[in-house]
Design an enzyme around this catalytic site. Structure first.
Site, PDB file in Angstrom:
ATOM      1  CE  LYS A  80      -3.817   1.930   2.780  1.00  0.00           C
ATOM      2  NZ  LYS A  80      -4.660   1.661   3.968  1.00  0.00           N
ATOM      3  CB  SER A 155      -7.513   3.942   3.248  1.00  0.00           C
ATOM      4  OG  SER A 155      -6.719   3.217   4.179  1.00  0.00           O
ATOM      5  CB  SER A 179      -8.047   1.224   6.090  1.00  0.00           C
ATOM      6  OG  SER A 179      -8.573   2.503   6.307  1.00  0.00           O
TER       7      SER A 179
END
Length: 469
Positions: A80, A155, A179
């Site tokens: 990420k 996210s 997330s």
């Protein structure tokens, strides 16, 4: 409905990560072949999904031909884009600065790569991870592979979209308010947020006054998540937490499971409540002792939503005001999206309340620890309503509109970020629109083994839908 996936008759096939490891060990496939197949799949799906923040394909190709150690040696993956990977920029999903390539791996990536993973690049996220949907004003949204008209959650949106679409078998994700679990819900994956401190973290996450962020992965199978936690534990072990060990099958232990569909004044929609009731009934059929927590008796203070929002805003305020020194001298706060700026304004007007809010958030684990003295697991919906369409959480709509929509949708996940408790979303239901719907299971700190044993059992009892079918 536009469904996007890349499963096919290439080196990756439709194997999960553990299946690919077995084929690598049997020399039926090589790391180079897996990397090339994953690159082709990423290029095929990214056009429609928009989840790739940075392509490090040449770096991965070079690493694929060198000998690697670790159980996952040769497995292609993504990190990420809020964690440092040597040679790759860390852009945090924002246009507010221009990131330079990191000089070294961050603490998490160092452990992640020590397991043998081959990092192909960075996955997209919402700006600084603040929103539950990644809808970038310039780059566009990260779309759901089950139906590109819907959000992939956030996210960790790019990670979940690409794992669900078959581009990579496993991807890094992290969770500061849901997330990992929210995009796992939206994309039909297993998403486990570990106990606070279970895995190493980059300095940005480690230095928070309340360490709400936890790193992990999103996967298509329970065994992949279990294998990742086992292998990570071989490289990083917190001695103050009970070991997870090698969890490979359902646990025979029958559990005390409490379920709830309302928390701190926010409730699941009727459709989602029915899905929770159906999951509770399945647990009873499997022999677990299931009870409903009456409204108002959840182990969460009435002040929690306001406290968490203020703390969330404080993190935004710190970024907005210090980005030039902490991120890059090219920092321009005016280029942040309206949600980030709105959160910062919210905190700036209420800074006098922050010390008490932080104290209450730090103390929130006392309530859940007392609750878990009488229960083993808590079941909630992962989110309060089905996954929204693209545009519903578009940050250009204005702060007041978007923040209310975010808070209503993600009502159930932030608690475990404050308490540090482990929590896993499993895709056990399907919405009326035909999209995956997650059910969330949480336990006391250090009880990942309990959650994995239950997850294996539920995966066998109610196998989840596969996008390629």
């Amino acid at each position: 409905m536009t469904r996007v996936h890349a499963f096919g008759d290439d080196a990756l096939r439709d194997d999960d990560t553990v299946g690919l490891v077995a084929r690598l060990k049997a020399r039926k496939v090589s790391p180079g072949e897996l990397v090339e197949a994953a690159i082709a799949r990423l290029e095929k799906t990214d056009t429609e999904l928009g989840g790739l923040a940075y392509a490090g394909f040449e770096q991965a190709r070079r690493e694929a031909v060198t000998r690697r150690e670790g159980y996952f040696a040769g497995i292609p993956t993504l990190v990420k884009d809020n964690c440092d990977v040597a040679g790759m920029p860390t852009q945090h999903g924002t246009d507010a600065f221009t990131a330079r390539p990191a000089e070294a791996d961050g603490d998490f990536a160092r452990t992640y790569r020590a397991t043998g993973m081959l990092v192909l690049g960075k996955s997209q996220l919402s700006e600084f991870g603040f929103s539950a949907a990644a809808e970038h004003p310039r780059l566009g949204p990260v779309r759901n592979p089950w139906d590109t008209g819907y959000s992939a959650g956030a996210s960790s949106s790019g990670a979940a979209a690409f794992v669900a679409a078959g581009a990579v078998p496993i991807a890094h994700a992290n969770d500061g308010g849901g997330s990992i679990r929210i995009p796992a819900h939206a994309c039909g994956l297993v998403g486990l947020k570990p106990t606070r401190g279970r895995l190493p973290q980059d300095a940005l996450h480690r230095q928070m006054p309340v360490r709400i962020v936890a790193d992990g992965v999103v996967t298509r199978s329970v065994r992949d998540t279990a294998a990742f936690l086992r292998e990570s534990e071989n490289h990083y072990r917190r001695l103050d937490l009970p070991p997870i060990g090698d969890i490979t099958r359902p646990s025979p232990k029958r559990l005390r499971v409490a379920f709830l569909t309302s928390v701190a004044g926010r409730s699941a929609t009727p459709e989602v409540r029915e899905q929770v009731l159906a999951t509770a009934a399945l647990l009873e059929d499997l022999g677990h002792h299931v009870t409903e927590v009456p409204e108002g008796q959840a182990p969460v203070a009435s002040t929690f939503p306001d406290d968490f929002l203020l703390y969330w805003g404080f993190l935004a305020l710190v970024i907005v005001r210090s980005g030039r020194w902490t991120l890059d001298r090219s920092w321009d706060a005016s280029r942040c999206d309206d949600l980030t700026l709105g959160l910062a304004r919210h905190a700036a007007r209420r800074l006098h309340r922050l010390p008490a809010a932080v104290a209450r958030l730090r103390a929130s684990g006392r309530r859940t620890r007392a609750f878990f003295a009488g229960q083993d697991v808590v079941l909630t919906p992962t989110v309060a309503a089905p996954t929204p369409r693209i545009g519903y959480l578009d940050p250009t709509q204005g702060y007041e509109t978007v923040i209310e929509r975010v808070l209503s949708w993600v009502a159930f996940t932030p608690l475990q970020n404050a308490t540090g408790d482990p929590s896993v979303s499993l895709p056990l239901a399907t919405s009326a629109e035909g999209l995956p719907q997650g059910m969330c299971f949480s336990a006391a700190p250090g009880a990942e083994a309990t959650l994995l044993g239950l997850a294996y059992e539920l995966e066998q009892a109610r196998p989840w839908a596969r996008i390629q079918d």
